[in-house]
Design a protein around this motif. Structure first.
Motif: not given
Length: 129
Positions: A106-108
């Motif tokens: 999950d990049e966020k």
């Protein structure tokens, strides 16, 4: 009018009550999104879709697709938590079928995650009347 019990509420309660899930995530099971600053590992659940079974006798059950996302600081812990959750989903009363699973970063929020979608049958319908 009785308050409806949605399948995702029952799943969250079962995950929190599971010794295997609890050993990894305690009672950190959240709807829709991981709270900011949440202690990890943790599970996030979400109803992806549902299809009601409409009959001549009225609304009685529905097929529900639920997503469980297992988050942890390290990938291996996320995998372990997803496996523990799978045990809960496969057991009574859910007998859910795992339809697909993906390892995700999950990049966020910059965390590894295992996302699993399950097909669950919600029986008995809801009292909307």
């Amino acid at each position: 009018m009785a308050t409806p019990v949605y399948i995702e509420q029952a799943v969250a309660a079962a995950l929190k009550a599971s010794a295997e899930v609890g050993a990894l995530a305690a009672d950190r099971v959240y709807p829709l999104k991981l709270p900011q600053g949440a202690t990890l590992p943790a599970i996030v659940y979400q109803r992806v879709e549902s299809t009601p079974d409409n009959t001549l006798q009225g609304y009685g059950s529905e097929s529900v697709t639920l997503a469980l996302r297992s988050y942890a600081q390290v990938y291996e812990q996320a995998k372990e938590l997803a496996l523990a959750a799978r045990g809960v989903m496969a057991a009574e009363p859910f007998r859910a079928m795992a339809m697909k699973e993906a390892d995700v970063y999950d990049e966020k929020i910059e965390l590894p995650c295992v996302s699993t979608e399950y097909l669950v049958q919600q029986s008995g319908g809801y009292d909307h009347g």
